[in-house]
Design a protein around this motif. Structure first.
Motif, short mmCIF file in Angstrom:
data_model
loop_
_atom_site.label_atom_id
_atom_site.label_comp_id
_atom_site.label_asym_id
_atom_site.label_seq_id
_atom_site.Cartn_x
_atom_site.Cartn_y
_atom_site.Cartn_z
N MET A 1 -55.04 30.10 5.70
CA MET A 1 -56.03 29.03 5.92
C MET A 1 -57.22 29.32 5.42
SD MET A 1 -56.39 26.76 8.50
CE MET A 1 -57.56 25.79 9.56
N ILE A 2 -57.90 30.59 5.44
CA ILE A 2 -59.11 30.84 4.80
C ILE A 2 -58.99 30.59 3.58
CG2 ILE A 2 -60.98 32.57 4.60
CD1 ILE A 2 -60.69 31.88 7.36
N ARG A 3 -57.91 31.07 2.83
CA ARG A 3 -57.96 30.81 1.28
C ARG A 3 -57.74 29.56 0.99
NH1 ARG A 3 -54.63 35.21 -1.01
NH2 ARG A 3 -54.35 33.92 -2.72
N PHE A 4 -57.26 28.75 1.66
CA PHE A 4 -56.95 27.38 1.41
C PHE A 4 -58.35 26.57 1.88
CE2 PHE A 4 -56.85 23.21 3.70
CZ PHE A 4 -56.25 22.29 2.84
N LEU A 5 -59.18 27.09 2.72
CA LEU A 5 -60.16 26.65 2.71
C LEU A 5 -61.38 26.77 1.64
CD1 LEU A 5 -61.05 26.55 6.56
CD2 LEU A 5 -60.43 24.81 5.23
N LEU A 6 -61.25 28.13 1.15
CA LEU A 6 -61.93 28.62 0.10
C LEU A 6 -61.91 27.80 -1.24
CD1 LEU A 6 -62.22 32.42 0.23
CD2 LEU A 6 -64.17 30.82 0.71
N ARG A 7 -60.53 27.42 -1.53
CA ARG A 7 -59.90 26.84 -2.62
C ARG A 7 -60.59 25.46 -2.37
NH1 ARG A 7 -55.61 27.05 -6.19
NH2 ARG A 7 -55.11 25.05 -5.49
N ARG A 8 -60.44 24.74 -1.46
CA ARG A 8 -60.87 23.35 -1.43
C ARG A 8 -62.39 23.25 -1.45
NH1 ARG A 8 -56.61 19.74 0.21
NH2 ARG A 8 -58.26 18.07 0.31
N ALA A 9 -63.08 24.56 -0.88
CA ALA A 9 -64.46 24.72 -1.10
C ALA A 9 -64.86 24.38 -2.67
CB ALA A 9 -65.00 25.68 -0.33
N GLY A 10 -64.06 25.15 -3.36
CA GLY A 10 -64.37 25.19 -4.67
C GLY A 10 -64.13 23.87 -5.49
N TRP A 11 -62.90 23.54 -5.22
CA TRP A 11 -62.86 21.89 -5.72
C TRP A 11 -64.02 21.17 -5.39
CZ3 TRP A 11 -60.58 20.98 -9.78
CH2 TRP A 11 -59.50 21.70 -10.37
N PHE A 12 -64.47 21.12 -4.18
CA PHE A 12 -65.49 20.42 -3.60
C PHE A 12 -66.82 20.37 -4.46
CE2 PHE A 12 -69.23 20.10 -0.71
CZ PHE A 12 -69.23 18.92 -0.44
N ALA A 13 -67.21 21.76 -4.72
CA ALA A 13 -68.21 22.04 -5.30
C ALA A 13 -68.23 21.25 -6.90
CB ALA A 13 -68.50 23.54 -5.54
N VAL A 14 -67.01 21.35 -7.62
CA VAL A 14 -66.89 20.88 -8.83
C VAL A 14 -66.98 19.23 -8.70
CG1 VAL A 14 -65.29 20.61 -10.65
CG2 VAL A 14 -65.40 22.61 -9.61
N THR A 15 -66.29 18.81 -7.78
CA THR A 15 -66.32 17.32 -7.54
C THR A 15 -67.80 16.87 -7.36
OG1 THR A 15 -64.30 17.54 -6.34
CG2 THR A 15 -65.53 15.37 -6.11
N LEU A 16 -68.67 17.65 -6.45
CA LEU A 16 -69.90 17.18 -6.35
C LEU A 16 -70.67 17.51 -7.39
CD1 LEU A 16 -71.23 16.39 -3.51
CD2 LEU A 16 -72.01 18.73 -3.04
N PHE A 17 -70.63 18.33 -8.14
CA PHE A 17 -71.44 18.46 -9.46
C PHE A 17 -71.33 17.24 -10.27
CE2 PHE A 17 -71.43 19.60 -13.84
CZ PHE A 17 -73.04 19.96 -13.88
N CYS A 18 -69.86 17.00 -10.33
CA CYS A 18 -69.87 15.59 -11.34
C CYS A 18 -70.28 14.42 -10.66
CB CYS A 18 -68.14 15.43 -11.36
SG CYS A 18 -67.53 16.75 -12.19
N VAL A 19 -70.19 14.28 -9.23
CA VAL A 19 -70.84 13.11 -8.58
C VAL A 19 -72.28 12.94 -9.10
CG1 VAL A 19 -71.16 12.07 -6.33
CG2 VAL A 19 -69.05 12.53 -7.03
N VAL A 20 -72.88 14.06 -8.58
CA VAL A 20 -74.56 14.39 -8.81
C VAL A 20 -74.90 13.99 -10.02
CG1 VAL A 20 -76.26 15.76 -8.52
CG2 VAL A 20 -74.77 15.82 -6.92
N THR A 21 -74.09 14.57 -11.24
CA THR A 21 -74.63 14.48 -12.47
C THR A 21 -74.29 13.08 -12.83
OG1 THR A 21 -73.86 16.62 -12.87
CG2 THR A 21 -74.39 15.37 -14.92
N LEU A 22 -73.00 12.40 -12.73
CA LEU A 22 -72.67 11.16 -13.13
C LEU A 22 -73.62 10.15 -12.35
CD1 LEU A 22 -69.04 10.68 -13.23
CD2 LEU A 22 -70.56 10.09 -15.00
N SER A 23 -74.01 10.37 -11.15
CA SER A 23 -74.66 9.23 -10.56
C SER A 23 -76.01 9.52 -10.86
CB SER A 23 -74.51 9.27 -8.94
OG SER A 23 -74.92 10.76 -8.34
N PHE A 24 -76.68 10.61 -11.16
CA PHE A 24 -77.80 10.49 -11.73
C PHE A 24 -78.26 10.14 -13.03
CE2 PHE A 24 -81.40 12.62 -14.06
CZ PHE A 24 -82.48 13.00 -12.86
#
Ligand SMILES: Nc1ncnc2c1ncn2[C@@H]1O[C@H](COP(=O)(O)OP(=O)(O)OP(=O)(O)O)[C@@H](O)[C@H]1O
Ligand SMILES: [Mg+2]
Lengths: 329, 570, 329
Positions: C1-24
């Motif tokens: 569960m924790i591992r899963f959440l950590l992994r998803r958090a990692g992907w989320f960070a990547v997604t967010l970075f792309c979204v922020v950069t692209l939308s900027f």
């Protein structure tokens, strides 16, 4: 109270379909005594499952017409029984185990939940009270560490274990009749024997009457006191297992047996096929349904359908049976 | 949404249930809190004000919704009579204007107070004006005060950091005593008293601002404008603000004219959705809505609460005079004449808009006495007028060397910002040009800010625009098209026109009007713009609301609003 | 569960970075700026305004300042006040900066004020969609081909086809004008949430009803349902205990997209009903070139949608014990 646990006389089942009426079962009769095992063998599509579902009242009346002269579970006449009344009988008087243990158990519920449900329904048990009985039942069917297993889910178990669970679940409320529809077909050969042994042991303990449906003559030879052979929705021969194997009266039975090399050979071989195909569902022949495949076929066989004829301790539906049975002797 | 991502295998997850439960609980708590906080009792008066105000700082606002709000919470030197628009005493109880119209002396009333209890003094106005002009404050409306002596120089000469090079003492604003404010103008400004009633010229409580600065050294700009910190001097104060919902006003108990302020509380609703606002009005949830959807206008005719009134705004097309064939004034004039303006206002807009043949809208006449010249003569017979215009347009085109037997005109593109009325109008114009001049017209819509950018870069043939007066004077329109004006955006540059306007700046009275008329006549000859019609107000006002009068400036002071004697609150 | 959440958090960070950069990048690429209006600004004022929001910087520096806290050695007029050494904390520090249009407020203020309202509206809509959709779907599945089923299916088809603003119009005419039960628009009490919640939730209710019906009919055809019937379990228990979990798996899969849909659907509904939620800023901020607010809303929505997908995955494990969150790295 008679010791007839399941009495079926002249059971017929029809399915009205888009392509006409399918006569799945016609005029099937048998009586199952307490402590006895009756085998039903037959090719695929011969109506074995429909017969068992009809006896359980599990056919949806919107899609299936079930008729019978007698249909009694113990003392209960179950013809035209309301759904509500049926529910008091199913699981309590008559229970069933199914062919595929992988799909017969609910994967979303714990083993305990699925089993205790039976006791809650039929014996007004509380969930707590049911638990110890569930655990005991699991240990009866030879499941190690029954407490842990009870809390687990079906997908955590092997097929054989699941079938044991199925048996334990079916026998929880101590029904008079247990219908086992191909309980071993989906299992490994070694596991098949264990399951049959288990059924035998439990039957001895509880005096349950078992209707054992199978493809396999080996299973029949091993487990059944009496055997009925079904072909195209009808019982074509019925006898004690011993008599059936020693001297089959119906050419179909003969064909089945011929394809098993020897009784003392590998008893678990599947039925070898007889030349030709059974009539397609929905096709009704004027004469004997087996006639097209029968090597002793006569003209009469194609015009007139042979009725099930009673002989000493057995019956068969073939014009030739009388000669073979030695009834004249 | 790959919901199955990362899912595999075995094992049960009872934790999942609790995570869900927890999240639901958090959500539920949030919703409950939101519901609780939302609770406000019904205000005495509610009106739909249009867009959310961009700011509560009067020097930072320019729009109409902000104006309506500011006039409720701030009060300038004057207010305007709701019916006649004549300047009435506000914070100034009287004033004198020197004979040369260059010096205004305002005498402030005693006993006027800010919401923090301070007395409103002349220095507050000086501070407000200073802030409006301070280049670092970057107030868009700073130029309104450029008519004050030294103000333009103060505001536009900046150092590298953007700060003013001169001191504010070089600007002609003096406070001889706490209750006297003297404003020295560079030239006569007939509308100066209107300006004195204009929200950007509101006073500023410097003490409150300094306190905020001390308390929140890094965030005072925001903190001082929060409802609990905002210090105002108008009839109401802000008690609550929820962006995009409402601003709740409560009566300012120390306001000098408190006894004449009828409503204890007012809700100023922020909603840009016109049909929503209309629905709110129709169900009685609001008593005044500033604009209705174009589609319902025809069905409102004859209603007692529907009084469309022309105001100082022109719907027009800019013409890019740098692009052939539009660089030929004869072509531009042909285009301007060939449009059936009566069809536009009677078939599309339908709120009684006056067809315009001048740049300054006709609504200016009742306010200032200025009568704009026209680009064509108008008689009793509009049909004949238009037929004559069309014939003249065709003649002009031939004269310019286009038409049958001569060069064909190239395709002309009309840009308009995305909105259905703009499209409908452009289609009618295109049809007229096609029908009468054989012109091939292309219609292109652009999002508003993109359209502006297109104009600025002179990357168009014809581009739709609106101009709304900043102050009631022809200059507010005519100055737009000088060569130096950043609002010009047509490429138009005419020395004679600019000279006439420069001359008018210092002229007075009838001479001034004559110069403006001459400049406008020149403009209508050269036609860098094609005026189509003048706007009318499209507000609906509860007939029981007294003190609200439709007027040519569409300016309303809420302090005069009250229910009729016979009108009951709903 | 924790591992899963950590992994998803990692992907989320990547997604967010792309979204922020692209939308900027996209925001800045669009023509027109936040301070453009029909009235042109004088050059000195425009320069000061741009300097205040640091729009005079090179883009990379604006981006860096937007994303992370940046110590600015320069002496400038800061938009908030102060000495100008700090613009704002940057997204990494949870500071979304000033709104370019609503000059008295920060994006944080606006989001903090509007998000709970949008969530409350979305919650009402989702609850409405779930309750109505599940109930209708269950009834429909319990009595397939009945007139009730037909009614549910027809209504659902209409509900899916009709866009929510049309539904909103109908609801307003019906329940605000003809039968004035609810306020026509606005915000401030629970009554104000009813019509927008319904309008927003109805299309999703329709879809959920369909999914539930199909899922339940599918689930009711599983073998373990027959096992349960053979035990004598009554129909309602079969539906709710044995079929529901399997039957609503499609609904759960749909929850992620549905919630995203409800969030974006609220753009329109919030406008029509004058609800001061975040949705109304989504489009307006882009039109106004309110760079920071548009970015803030985008980041917020990205976070919400990602979070919801994790939630849905977690929900699966609760629903179906066979499913486990991926443990291996
Ligand atoms: N719902 C139904 N509608 C129409 N026909 C049916 C239906 N159920 C069963 N049948 C028909 O009834 C006949 C008997 O089927 P049944 O399942 O009893 O065979 P079986 O002997 O159990 O075969 P198998 O060994 O493959 O299990 C088949 O021909 C089948 O096509
Ligand atoms: Mg079968």
């Amino acid at each position: 109270m008679s010791d007839i646990a399941l009495d079926v006389l002249d059971l017929s089942v029809q399915f009205p379909t888009d392509r006409g009426i399918v006569q799945a079962v016609s005029g099937v009769s048998f009586a199952l005594h307490a402590g006895e095992t009756l085998g039903i063998v037959g090719e695929s599509g011969s109506g074995k499952s429909v017969t068992s579902l009809a006896t359980m009242g599990l056919l949806d009346p919107r899609f299936a017409h079930v008729e019978a002269a007698v249909l009694k579970v113990g003392d209960h006449d179950v013809r035209n029984l309301s759904e509500r009344a049926w529910r008091a009988i199913r699981g309590r008087e008559i229970a069933m185990i199914f062919q595929d243990p992988m799909t017969a158990l609910n994967p979303f519920l714990t083993i305990e939940r699925q089993m205790s449900e039976v006791l809650e329904l039929h014996e007004n048990a509380t969930r707590k009270g049911a638990r110890s009985r569930v655990v005991a039942a699991l240990s009866d069917v030879g499941i190690a560490d029954p407490e842990a297993r009870a809390a687990g889910y079906p997908h955590e178990m092997s097929g054989g274990m699941r079938q044991r669970v199925g048996i334990a679940m079916a026998l929880l409320a101590k029904p008079r009749v247990l219908i086992a529809d191909e309980p071993t077909t989906a299992l490994d050969v070694t596991v098949q024997a264990q399951i049959l042994e288990l059924l035998h042991k439990l039957q001895a303990q509880h005096g349950t009457a078992i209707l054992l449906i199978t493809h396999s003559l080996g299973v029949v030879a091993e487990a059944c006191n009496r055997t009925s052979v079904m072909y195209a929705g009808r019982i074509v021969e019925s006898a004690t297992t011993e008599a059936l194997f020693a001297r089959p009266l119906h050419p179909y039975t003969r064909g089945l047996l011929a394809s098993v090399p020897r009784l003392d050979g590998n008893p678990y071989r599947r039925l070898a096929s007889i030349e030709g195909q059974p009539p397609a569902p929905g096709v009704v022949l004027p004469g004997c349904a087996f006639a097209p495949r029968c090597e002793w076929r006569r003209d009469r066989c194609e015009r007139e359908r042979p009725e099930l004829e009673r002989f000493v301790g057995r019956s068969s539906a073939c014009f030739e049976s009388r000669a073979l049975s030695g009834a004249g002797e | 949404m790959g919901a199955h991502n990362g899912l595999r295998g075995r094992g049960a997850g009872k934790q999942g249930f609790f995570v869900v439960l927890l999240l639901l609980a958090v959500l539920g708590y949030g919703a409950w809190r939101v519901g609780l906080e939302a609770g406000l009792d019904q205000a005495d008066f509610t009106f739909a004000n249009g867009a959310e105000p961009t700011s509560l700082d009067p020097t930072q606002t320019t729009g109409a919704p902000e104006g309506r709000l500011m006039r409720a919470i701030f009060e300038g030197l004057c207010v305007l009579d709701p019916k006649t628009l004549a300047p009435l005493p506000g914070m100034a109880e009287r004033w004198e204007i020197s004979a040369d119209e260059l010096t205004y002396t305002f005498h402030l009333r005693s006993g006027a107070r800010w919401t923090n209890g301070d007395e409103v003094v002349a220095a507050d106005f000086k501070a407000g004006f200073a802030r409006l002009l301070d280049p670092r404050e970057a107030a868009e409306y700073a130029y309104l005060l450029y008519c004050v002596r030294g103000a333009r120089e103060y505001a536009t000469n900046v150092d590298d950091s953007g700060a003013a090079l001169r001191g504010f003492d070089t600007v002609g604003i003096r406070t001889p005593d706490a209750r006297t404010l003297v404003v020295e103008l560079e030239r006569p400004v007939p509308w100066f008293l209107y300006l004195a009633a204009y929200p950007p010229l509101a006073p500023l409580n410097q003490r409150a601002l300094d306190e905020m600065r001390a308390q929140f050294p890094n965030t005072w700009r925001i903190e001082r404008l929060r409802p609990e910190n905002l210090v105002t001097n108008g009839p109401w104060r802000v008690v609550e603000r929820r962006v995009n919902d409402r601003i709740r006003l409560a009566r300012h108990d120390q306001y000098w004219d408190r006894d004449n302020v009828a409503f204890e509380t007012i809700d100023v609703l922020a909603s840009e959705h016109l049909s929503t606002n209309l629905n709110l009005y129709l169900t009685g949830a609001v008593g005044f809505v500033n604009e209705v959807p174009a589609g319902v206008v025809p069905r409102l005719a004859g209603r007692a609460d529907w009084n469309p009134t022309p105001y100082l705004a022109t719907y027009f097309y800019r013409v890019n005079v740098t692009r052939p064939p539009l660089d030929d004034a004869r072509v531009r004039r042909a285009l301007a004449l060939a449009i059936d303006r009566r069809a536009l206002t009677s078939k599309i807009t339908r709120a009684g808009e006056p067809p315009l043949y001048s740049w300054v809208p006709s609504a200016i006449t009742p306010v200032t006495g200025y009568v704009p010249p026209a680009l064509r003569t108008t008689t009793e017979d509009p049909v004949a007028d238009y037929a004559r215009d069309v014939a003249e347009a065709q003649r002009l085109l031939r004269e310019a060397g286009y038409g049958p037997g001569a060069r064909a005109l190239r395709r002309i593109e009309i840009h308009y910002n995305t909105q259905s009325t703009n499209r409908d109008i452009a289609e009618v114009v295109a049809r007229d040009w096609k029908l009468h001049l054989g012109l091939d017209v292309k219609l292109t819509n652009q999002e508003k800010k993109v359209a502006l950018d297109t104009q600025r870069r002179l990357d168009y043939d014809i581009s739709r625009s609106t101009w709304i007066a900043d102050y009631p004077d022809p200059a507010s329109f005519l100055e737009v098209l000088t060569q130096a004006s950043a609002n010009n955006r047509t490429g138009f540059a005419d020395a004679r026109y600019d000279a006439l306007l420069a001359e008018a700046l210092t002229a007075r009275g009838a001479e001034r009007k004559r110069l403006y008329a001459e400049a406008e006549a020149r403009l209508l000859e050269l036609l860098p713009i094609i005026p189509l019609f003048g706007f009318t107000t499209t507000s609906l006002v509860d007939p029981r609301l007294a003190g609200f009068h439709p007027n040519n400036l569409d300016i309303h002071f809420p302090k005069f609003w009250r229910w009729n004697a016979d009108g009951e609150r709903r | 569960m924790i591992r899963f959440l950590l992994r998803r958090a990692g992907w989320f960070a990547v997604t967010l970075f792309c979204v922020v950069t692209l939308s900027f990048a996209m925001m800045r690429a669009v023509r027109g700026g936040p301070f453009d209006s029909e009235r042109a600004l004088s050059p000195a004022i425009e320069a000061n305004l741009k300097a205040r929001y640091h729009l005079d910087w090179p883009l990379w520096k604006q981006y860096a300042a937007y994303v992370g806290p940046l110590e600015l050695g320069e002496q400038r007029a800061a938009w908030l006040g102060g000495d100008g050494t700090r613009v704002f904390g940057g997204v990494l520090a949870g500071d979304f900066g000033p709104s370019f249009r609503y000059r008295d407020t920060t994006v944080n203020d606006i989001l903090a004020q509007s998000l709970p309202i949008s969530l409350a509206l979305g919650g009402v809509a989702l609850a409405f969609a779930l309750v109505l959709g599940l109930a209708a779907g269950l009834v429909s599945a319990q009595y397939p081909r009945s007139s009730l089923d037909t009614l549910v299916r027809t209504t659902a088809t209409i509900g899916i086809a009709v866009p929510n603003f049309v539904i909103a119009g109908f609801l307003v005419i019906l329940f605000a004008f003809l039968v004035p039960l609810f306020p026509v628009a606005g915000y401030g009490s629970w009554e104000h949430m009813v019509l927008p919640g319904c309008a927003l939730g109805l299309p999703f209710a329709a879809y959920i009803a369909r999914l539930t019906r199909a899922g339940m009919l599918d689930a009711l055809s599983f073998d373990w349902i027959r096992t349960a019937r053979a035990k004598g379990v009554p129909p309602r228990t079969i539906l709710l205990r044995h079929a529901l979990r399997a039957g609503i798996v499609p609904v759960v899969s749909y929850l992620g997209p549905a919630t995203a849909g409800i969030l974006t659907g609220s753009l329109v509904i919030e406008r029509i009903f004058a609800i001061p939620g975040t949705g109304s800023h989504f489009v307006n901020s882009a039109l106004n070139r309110d760079y920071t607010l548009a970015m803030g809303v985008t980041i917020l929505y990205t976070t919400l949608v990602c979070g919801l997908n994790v939630l849905v995955d977690v929900l699966y494990t609760w629903l179906d014990p066979r499913v486990a969150l991926e443990e291996e790295g």
